[in-house]
Motif scaffolding. Structure first.
Motif, PDB file in Angstrom:
ATOM      1  N   LYS A  86      17.290   1.144  64.361  1.00  0.00           N
ATOM      2  CA  LYS A  86      17.890   1.193  65.692  1.00  0.00           C
ATOM      3  C   LYS A  86      17.534  -0.125  66.367  1.00  0.00           C
ATOM      4  O   LYS A  86      16.383  -0.371  66.730  1.00  0.00           O
ATOM      5  N   LEU A  87      18.511  -1.002  66.509  1.00  0.00           N
ATOM      6  CA  LEU A  87      18.255  -2.352  66.984  1.00  0.00           C
ATOM      7  C   LEU A  87      18.058  -2.400  68.493  1.00  0.00           C
ATOM      8  O   LEU A  87      18.675  -1.635  69.248  1.00  0.00           O
ATOM      9  N   THR A  88      17.203  -3.304  68.940  1.00  0.00           N
ATOM     10  CA  THR A  88      16.898  -3.477  70.359  1.00  0.00           C
ATOM     11  C   THR A  88      18.029  -4.220  71.058  1.00  0.00           C
ATOM     12  O   THR A  88      18.423  -5.302  70.607  1.00  0.00           O
ATOM     13  N   PRO A  89      18.584  -3.668  72.144  1.00  0.00           N
ATOM     14  CA  PRO A  89      19.612  -4.407  72.882  1.00  0.00           C
ATOM     15  C   PRO A  89      19.086  -5.771  73.324  1.00  0.00           C
ATOM     16  O   PRO A  89      17.899  -5.918  73.657  1.00  0.00           O
ATOM     17  N   PHE A  90      19.958  -6.762  73.322  1.00  0.00           N
ATOM     18  CA  PHE A  90      19.562  -8.137  73.629  1.00  0.00           C
ATOM     19  C   PHE A  90      18.852  -8.227  74.977  1.00  0.00           C
ATOM     20  O   PHE A  90      17.801  -8.874  75.111  1.00  0.00           O
ATOM     21  N   PHE A 136      21.510 -13.692  68.001  1.00  0.00           N
ATOM     22  CA  PHE A 136      20.052 -13.609  68.095  1.00  0.00           C
ATOM     23  C   PHE A 136      19.518 -12.364  67.398  1.00  0.00           C
ATOM     24  O   PHE A 136      20.183 -11.331  67.330  1.00  0.00           O
ATOM     25  N   ALA A 137      18.288 -12.480  66.904  1.00  0.00           N
ATOM     26  CA  ALA A 137      17.575 -11.354  66.306  1.00  0.00           C
ATOM     27  C   ALA A 137      16.224 -11.217  67.000  1.00  0.00           C
ATOM     28  O   ALA A 137      15.480 -12.202  67.114  1.00  0.00           O
ATOM     29  N   TYR A 138      15.907 -10.018  67.463  1.00  0.00           N
ATOM     30  CA  TYR A 138      14.627  -9.760  68.127  1.00  0.00           C
ATOM     31  C   TYR A 138      13.537  -9.667  67.066  1.00  0.00           C
ATOM     32  O   TYR A 138      13.677  -8.954  66.074  1.00  0.00           O
ATOM     33  N   VAL A 139      12.458 -10.385  67.256  1.00  0.00           N
ATOM     34  CA  VAL A 139      11.413 -10.482  66.241  1.00  0.00           C
ATOM     35  C   VAL A 139      10.866  -9.112  65.854  1.00  0.00           C
ATOM     36  O   VAL A 139      10.597  -8.856  64.666  1.00  0.00           O
ATOM     37  N   ALA A 181      17.189  -5.961  76.600  1.00  0.00           N
ATOM     38  CA  ALA A 181      15.863  -5.338  76.551  1.00  0.00           C
ATOM     39  C   ALA A 181      14.866  -6.256  75.853  1.00  0.00           C
ATOM     40  O   ALA A 181      13.711  -6.398  76.283  1.00  0.00           O
ATOM     41  N   GLY A 182      15.298  -6.896  74.775  1.00  0.00           N
ATOM     42  CA  GLY A 182      14.425  -7.834  74.080  1.00  0.00           C
ATOM     43  C   GLY A 182      14.085  -9.034  74.948  1.00  0.00           C
ATOM     44  O   GLY A 182      12.944  -9.515  74.945  1.00  0.00           O
ATOM     45  N   LEU A 183      15.060  -9.516  75.716  1.00  0.00           N
ATOM     46  CA  LEU A 183      14.804 -10.648  76.612  1.00  0.00           C
ATOM     47  C   LEU A 183      13.814 -10.266  77.708  1.00  0.00           C
ATOM     48  O   LEU A 183      12.976 -11.081  78.104  1.00  0.00           O
ATOM     49  N   LYS A 184      13.903  -9.035  78.211  1.00  0.00           N
ATOM     50  CA  LYS A 184      12.955  -8.590  79.241  1.00  0.00           C
ATOM     51  C   LYS A 184      11.526  -8.610  78.719  1.00  0.00           C
ATOM     52  O   LYS A 184      10.601  -9.048  79.407  1.00  0.00           O
ATOM     53  N   GLU A 185      11.343  -8.117  77.491  1.00  0.00           N
ATOM     54  CA  GLU A 185      10.003  -8.128  76.890  1.00  0.00           C
ATOM     55  C   GLU A 185       9.523  -9.568  76.676  1.00  0.00           C
ATOM     56  O   GLU A 185       8.349  -9.877  76.885  1.00  0.00           O
ATOM     57  N   THR A 186      10.432 -10.423  76.276  1.00  0.00           N
ATOM     58  CA  THR A 186      10.077 -11.819  76.038  1.00  0.00           C
ATOM     59  C   THR A 186       9.713 -12.512  77.347  1.00  0.00           C
ATOM     60  O   THR A 186       8.754 -13.299  77.402  1.00  0.00           O
ATOM     61  N   TYR A 187      10.453 -12.221  78.403  1.00  0.00           N
ATOM     62  CA  TYR A 187      10.157 -12.834  79.696  1.00  0.00           C
ATOM     63  C   TYR A 187       8.819 -12.326  80.241  1.00  0.00           C
ATOM     64  O   TYR A 187       8.061 -13.090  80.853  1.00  0.00           O
ATOM     65  N   ARG A 188       8.506 -11.074  79.982  1.00  0.00           N
ATOM     66  CA  ARG A 188       7.208 -10.532  80.404  1.00  0.00           C
ATOM     67  C   ARG A 188       6.076 -11.298  79.717  1.00  0.00           C
ATOM     68  O   ARG A 188       5.083 -11.662  80.343  1.00  0.00           O
ATOM     69  N   TRP A 189       6.252 -11.554  78.409  1.00  0.00           N
ATOM     70  CA  TRP A 189       5.248 -12.357  77.700  1.00  0.00           C
ATOM     71  C   TRP A 189       5.193 -13.766  78.291  1.00  0.00           C
ATOM     72  O   TRP A 189       4.099 -14.314  78.495  1.00  0.00           O
ATOM     73  N   TYR A 190       6.326 -14.356  78.552  1.00  0.00           N
ATOM     74  CA  TYR A 190       6.403 -15.723  79.088  1.00  0.00           C
ATOM     75  C   TYR A 190       5.629 -15.834  80.401  1.00  0.00           C
ATOM     76  O   TYR A 190       4.843 -16.774  80.591  1.00  0.00           O
ATOM     77  N   THR A 191       5.823 -14.909  81.308  1.00  0.00           N
ATOM     78  CA  THR A 191       5.169 -14.996  82.626  1.00  0.00           C
ATOM     79  C   THR A 191       3.656 -14.828  82.512  1.00  0.00           C
ATOM     80  O   THR A 191       2.916 -15.328  83.354  1.00  0.00           O
ATOM     81  N   ARG A 192       3.186 -14.157  81.459  1.00  0.00           N
ATOM     82  CA  ARG A 192       1.749 -13.904  81.310  1.00  0.00           C
ATOM     83  C   ARG A 192       1.045 -14.956  80.437  1.00  0.00           C
ATOM     84  O   ARG A 192      -0.174 -15.124  80.554  1.00  0.00           O
ATOM     85  N   ASN A 193       1.805 -15.640  79.593  1.00  0.00           N
ATOM     86  CA  ASN A 193       1.153 -16.478  78.582  1.00  0.00           C
ATOM     87  C   ASN A 193       1.609 -17.922  78.525  1.00  0.00           C
ATOM     88  O   ASN A 193       0.943 -18.744  77.894  1.00  0.00           O
ATOM     89  N   HIS A 194       2.718 -18.253  79.132  1.00  0.00           N
ATOM     90  CA  HIS A 194       3.270 -19.598  79.006  1.00  0.00           C
ATOM     91  C   HIS A 194       3.078 -20.357  80.312  1.00  0.00           C
ATOM     92  O   HIS A 194       3.409 -19.848  81.386  1.00  0.00           O
ATOM     93  N   LYS A 195       2.541 -21.558  80.198  1.00  0.00           N
ATOM     94  CA  LYS A 195       2.400 -22.404  81.381  1.00  0.00           C
ATOM     95  C   LYS A 195       3.701 -23.187  81.564  1.00  0.00           C
ATOM     96  O   LYS A 195       4.027 -24.070  80.766  1.00  0.00           O
ATOM     97  N   PRO A 196       4.469 -22.866  82.607  1.00  0.00           N
ATOM     98  CA  PRO A 196       5.774 -23.510  82.779  1.00  0.00           C
ATOM     99  C   PRO A 196       5.649 -25.014  82.981  1.00  0.00           C
ATOM    100  O   PRO A 196       4.693 -25.502  83.575  1.00  0.00           O
ATOM    101  N   ARG A 197       6.612 -25.726  82.455  1.00  0.00           N
ATOM    102  CA  ARG A 197       6.664 -27.162  82.684  1.00  0.00           C
ATOM    103  C   ARG A 197       7.179 -27.423  84.104  1.00  0.00           C
ATOM    104  O   ARG A 197       8.152 -26.828  84.545  1.00  0.00           O
ATOM    105  N   THR A 198       6.507 -28.318  84.786  1.00  0.00           N
ATOM    106  CA  THR A 198       6.948 -28.708  86.130  1.00  0.00           C
ATOM    107  C   THR A 198       7.344 -30.173  86.169  1.00  0.00           C
ATOM    108  O   THR A 198       7.749 -30.696  87.191  1.00  0.00           O
TER     109      THR A 198
END
Length: 332
Positions: free
Chosen positions: A288-292, A192-195, A294-311
């Motif tokens: 200096k690359l972002t540890p995987f 994986f590559a962090y955007v 740490a990048g996932l934590k930032e992505t999950y933070r965005w997900y919880t604020r912006n993505h409507k989960p499928r139910t």
């Protein structure tokens, strides 16, 4: 600098345009629509890059210092000839032509270095073939005419605003208490590559003299198995994953296809592994690359604020799980 971004309205391109504007550059985007929502400071150029005449006409009265070529047409493909037409339309005054390639350009295999050969022109997969042939064309132009090209070969790019149904696929199921299908033995490698890292490297390549004529692998140095990926995604979501290992032949029998809906392991995620060696990009571009994690934590933070989960909409999962239970109870 005056900078053109081809494909600047989604994910990687959007973040790149933001960084360019923050850096004080004069940015423009070229895409097929008459307007964008990137703000007044970003110029809009309308053209279809599959139409060489359209691109040539759109750029005929403009001059740029740097061109970022990010776009790939997933429906029709983007060929080396189309990229070459764009290079020629951009003129001979550019100081960088930065092309976003992919780890897929290697075709197959593990732990590739940038000096490894790319996939052949006759590779059966259009995406692989187009990325490899385009890079060969660009580096040929570099050696013959001095084109100041730089290419980047990321693996799976992840991060906030990802338009592909990938990280969200798993978090939707984890939050709904759904089991996660693991295809086959679960040990297929992924990288994986962090955007944010990719965009920072691309911006640094604008001004680093040593970057000209170079290709760069970029991503997390350590690939992960499919099992490990799900574990890491569950960890940042503060939950535990229920895993259901299902043979790929049963997934196919149920109608599963990694390239189109219904997805069973995220969009395009269950593909034969191609991994790469990371090191040159950190040395030459001082990254200096972002540890995987740490990048996932930032992505999950965005997900919880912006993505409507499928139910709902998990019918395929249930079908595959049902086939697995009927045919091989030990796999679930």
């Amino acid at each position: 600098m005056k900078v053109l971004v081809i494909g600047g309205t989604l994910f990687i391109g959007r973040l790149l345009v933001d960084e360019l504007v923050k850096g004080g550059h004069d940015a423009a985007v070229l895409h097929r629509k008459p307007k964008h929502d990137l703000g007044r400071r970003v110029d809009n150029i309308m053209a279809d890059r599959n139409d060489a005449d359209s691109v040539r006409e759109a750029l005929s009265t403009r001059r740029f210092d740097v061109v970022f070529d990010n776009v790939y047409d997933w429906e029709r493909g983007t060929t080396a000839a189309q990229v070459e037409a764009t290079v020629r339309a951009a003129g001979d005054r550019i100081s960088r032509y930065i092309f976003l390639s992919s780890v897929a350009a290697y075709g197959d295999g593990l732990n590739h270095k940038e000096s490894d050969p790319l996939a052949p022109d006759y590779h059966p997969e259009p995406y692989v073939r187009h990325k490899a042939t385009t890079e060969r064309m660009l580096f040929r132009m570099h050696s013959q005419t001095g084109l100041p090209v730089v290419t980047f070969r990321p693996p799976f790019v992840y991060g906030p605003n990802n338009p592909f149904y990938r990280e969200q696929f798993f978090w939707d199921r984890l939050r709904a208490g759904r089991p996660i299908i693991i295809p086959g033995d679960g040990y297929r490698l992924m990288q994986f590559a962090y955007v944010n890292d990719l965009v920072q490297a691309m911006v640094r390549a604008m001004e680093e003299p040593r970057a000209v004529g170079e290709a760069f692998n970029i991503g997390d140095p350590k690939p992960v198995t499919q099992f490990e990926l799900v574990e890491k995604l569950a960890k940042v979501a503060n939950t535990e994953a229920t895993l259901a290992r299902i043979p790929r032949d049963l997934i196919v029998q149920a109608g599963g296809n990694p390239m189109e809906e219904p997805y069973y392991f995220g969009e395009y995620f269950d593909l034969p592994p191609i991994t790469e060696n990371i090191g040159k990009v950190t040395r030459m571009l001082k990254m200096k690359l972002t540890p995987f994690e740490a990048g996932l934590k930032e992505t999950y933070r965005w997900y919880t604020r912006n993505h409507k989960p499928r139910t709902a909409g998990f019918e395929f999962d249930d079908k595959a799980l049902g086939l697995a239970r009927a045919g091989s109870p030990a796999s679930v």
